[in-house]
Design a protein around this motif. Structure first.
Motif, short mmCIF file in Angstrom:
data_model
loop_
_atom_site.label_atom_id
_atom_site.label_comp_id
_atom_site.label_asym_id
_atom_site.label_seq_id
_atom_site.Cartn_x
_atom_site.Cartn_y
_atom_site.Cartn_z
N GLN A 30 0.84 -1.20 0.00
CA GLN A 30 0.00 0.00 0.00
C GLN A 30 0.87 1.25 0.00
N ILE A 31 0.21 2.38 -0.26
CA ILE A 31 0.91 3.66 -0.34
C ILE A 31 0.36 4.55 0.78
N VAL A 32 1.25 5.18 1.52
CA VAL A 32 0.82 6.07 2.60
C VAL A 32 1.42 7.45 2.40
N HIS A 33 0.73 8.44 2.90
CA HIS A 33 1.19 9.83 2.79
C HIS A 33 2.40 10.07 3.69
N GLN A 34 3.42 10.74 3.15
CA GLN A 34 4.56 11.15 3.97
C GLN A 34 4.66 12.68 4.06
N TRP A 35 4.65 13.37 2.91
CA TRP A 35 4.63 14.83 2.90
C TRP A 35 4.16 15.33 1.55
N ALA A 36 3.76 16.60 1.50
CA ALA A 36 3.29 17.21 0.26
C ALA A 36 3.62 18.69 0.27
N ASN A 37 3.74 19.25 -0.93
CA ASN A 37 4.07 20.67 -1.08
C ASN A 37 3.25 21.28 -2.21
N ASP A 38 2.75 22.50 -1.98
CA ASP A 38 2.11 23.27 -3.05
C ASP A 38 2.25 24.75 -2.70
N TYR A 39 2.20 25.61 -3.73
CA TYR A 39 2.41 27.05 -3.49
C TYR A 39 1.12 27.78 -3.14
N ASP A 40 -0.03 27.10 -3.29
CA ASP A 40 -1.31 27.78 -3.07
C ASP A 40 -1.90 27.39 -1.71
N ALA A 41 -2.25 28.40 -0.91
CA ALA A 41 -2.71 28.16 0.47
C ALA A 41 -4.02 27.38 0.51
N ASN A 42 -5.00 27.76 -0.31
CA ASN A 42 -6.29 27.05 -0.31
C ASN A 42 -6.12 25.60 -0.71
N ARG A 295 -17.35 15.76 -9.57
CA ARG A 295 -17.81 14.41 -9.94
C ARG A 295 -17.18 13.97 -11.26
N LEU A 296 -17.04 14.88 -12.19
CA LEU A 296 -16.40 14.54 -13.46
C LEU A 296 -14.93 14.19 -13.26
N GLN A 297 -14.36 14.71 -12.19
CA GLN A 297 -12.97 14.38 -11.82
C GLN A 297 -12.92 13.20 -10.84
N THR A 298 -14.07 12.61 -10.58
CA THR A 298 -14.25 11.42 -9.73
C THR A 298 -13.85 11.63 -8.28
N PHE A 299 -13.92 12.87 -7.78
CA PHE A 299 -13.77 13.11 -6.35
C PHE A 299 -15.05 12.65 -5.65
N PRO A 300 -14.93 12.01 -4.48
CA PRO A 300 -16.15 11.65 -3.73
C PRO A 300 -16.88 12.90 -3.26
N ASP A 301 -18.18 12.79 -3.05
CA ASP A 301 -18.99 13.93 -2.61
C ASP A 301 -18.58 14.45 -1.24
N THR A 302 -17.91 13.62 -0.47
CA THR A 302 -17.47 14.02 0.87
C THR A 302 -16.18 14.85 0.83
N TYR A 303 -15.59 14.97 -0.34
CA TYR A 303 -14.32 15.70 -0.47
C TYR A 303 -14.62 17.20 -0.43
N VAL A 304 -14.11 17.88 0.58
CA VAL A 304 -14.40 19.30 0.77
C VAL A 304 -13.26 20.16 0.23
N PHE A 305 -13.60 21.10 -0.64
CA PHE A 305 -12.61 22.03 -1.20
C PHE A 305 -12.72 23.36 -0.47
N TYR A 306 -11.58 23.97 -0.19
CA TYR A 306 -11.54 25.23 0.56
C TYR A 306 -11.12 26.39 -0.35
N GLY A 307 -11.63 27.58 0.00
CA GLY A 307 -11.31 28.77 -0.78
C GLY A 307 -12.54 29.32 -1.47
N SER A 308 -12.36 30.40 -2.23
CA SER A 308 -13.47 31.01 -2.98
C SER A 308 -13.96 30.05 -4.06
#
Length: 350
Positions: A30-42, A295-308
């Motif tokens: 299996q694959i587990v999260h270790q770390w992630a990086n992105d330049y956008d706060a949201n 949904r077209l990107q196959t994210f589950p409905d429980t996936y919450v996106f933050y920001g405007s």
């Protein structure tokens, strides 16, 4: 074999969701999260809340060009969907000459530093043609020189049951000293799947309280224009009255005010672009909501996106389809586990 995954340019977590949910029937792989990086706060907040809520300190909101990788924990696998702005056919295609073009080099830097067992790199199909093909050749050469055997392939996600025509180059690399061969998973098992956009959006119905489902207020002229555009048509192919035609000189982008064809997968969900690029419902005169795009990107409905609303639209459009990523990660896990799976030949020569 548990693979600790590091991500650069992690986005909202489409790749991570596919990785964390990859399941080959053997809990040892299996694959587990270790770390992630992105330049956008949201984007970082979205990723943290949905992927690693109990480890917010492992998501680094920093510009990769100033990011100190020395503080990162060891990893066994790396994923990086390096920014596509300069390679996209929708953009100016500056390739290596653009601001974003050279950012892949930080993925190469991470490979040399951490020497993970394998990696996954993702970009748009236009990457092959940027700088007359020289950019892609250079990227492949540098990834190979970092010590990896590569399998680059143009994945057409609609052929894997995803309800969206989305074509992306994905390069899977396995470290040269590891006796494992990755094969591109076959599309055959997905041939009978109903991946129309109508089914994806309507079945099951989106819950009334689903997050990120606010509707866009359409202006009266946009509503009138859409009423004249048939499913599958856009502002230039529809028979519009003169007063509703667009006065655009130059490029006529086919996705401007394009309505979905309910009997086909969606056209590509994008994260940028002004009016007319928000993807339009096949029967109602309106743009899709962000939840419908998700949904077209196959994210589950429980996936919450933050920001405007606009930030969320961008996050969804930049992501890799969750279920598409899952298919590829499961093929990688099966390769390491020695489990046979139906595969096809890679369609991009090294």
């Amino acid at each position: 074999m548990i693979f600790r995954l590091g991500e650069l340019f992690c986005g909202p977590g489409g790749i991570a969701w596919g990785a964390m949910n990859a399941d080959i029937g053997d809990p040892e792989y299996q694959i587990v999260h270790q770390w992630a990086n992105d330049y956008d706060a949201n984007t970082c907040k979205t990723y943290t809340e949905n992927i690693c809520k109990d480890k917010p300190e492992t998501v680094y909101h920093e510009d990769i060009r100033k990011f100190n990788m020395d503080k990162l924990a060891p990893i066994d696998a790396l994923a990086f969907g390096f920014p596509c702005n300069d390679y996209s056919v929708v953009g100016e295609q500056k390739g290596m000459d653009g601001v974003y073009g050279p950012l892949y080099s930080y993925g190469v830097k991470a490979l040399k530093k951490f020497k993970p067992q394998w990696f996954l790199a993702e970009n748009v199909g236009g990457l092959r043609n940027a700088n007359e093909g020289k950019a892609f050749t250079k990227i492949l050469a540098e990834l190979r020189d970092a010590g990896y055997t590569l399998t680059p392939h143009l994945y057409k996600f609609e052929e894997y049951g995803i309800p969206q025509a989305r074509h992306r180059i994905i390069i899977v690399g396995i470290r040269n000293d590891i006796d494992v061969t990755y094969h591109v998973p076959s599309t055959a098992p997905y041939a009978g799947i109903d991946n129309t956009c109508k089914t994806a959006i309507e079945v099951p119905p989106i819950p009334k309280d689903a997050p990120n489902n606010e509707r866009t207020r359409q202006s009266a002229i946009v509503v009138k224009r859409l009423e004249h555009i048939l499913p599958g048509q856009n502002a230039f192919t529809a028979d519009l009255p003169d007063e509703l035609k667009l006065n655009i000189k130059g490029a006529r982008i086919s996705q401007i005010y394009k309505r979905l064809d309910p009997d086909k997968p969606s056209y590509t969900v994008t994260g940028s672009g002004g009016g007319g690029t928000h993807i339009y419902h096949w029967s109602e005169p309106r743009a899709l909501t962000n939840r419908e795009r998700a949904r077209l990107q196959t994210f589950p409905d429980t996936y919450v996106f933050y920001g405007s609303k606009e930030s969320v639209r961008k996050q969804i459009g930049m992501a890799v389809p969750c279920r598409g990523a899952k298919i590829i990660f499961e093929a990688i896990l099966k390769s390491f586990a020695g489990i046979d799976y139906p595969y096809t030949e890679a369609n991009i020569d090294e």
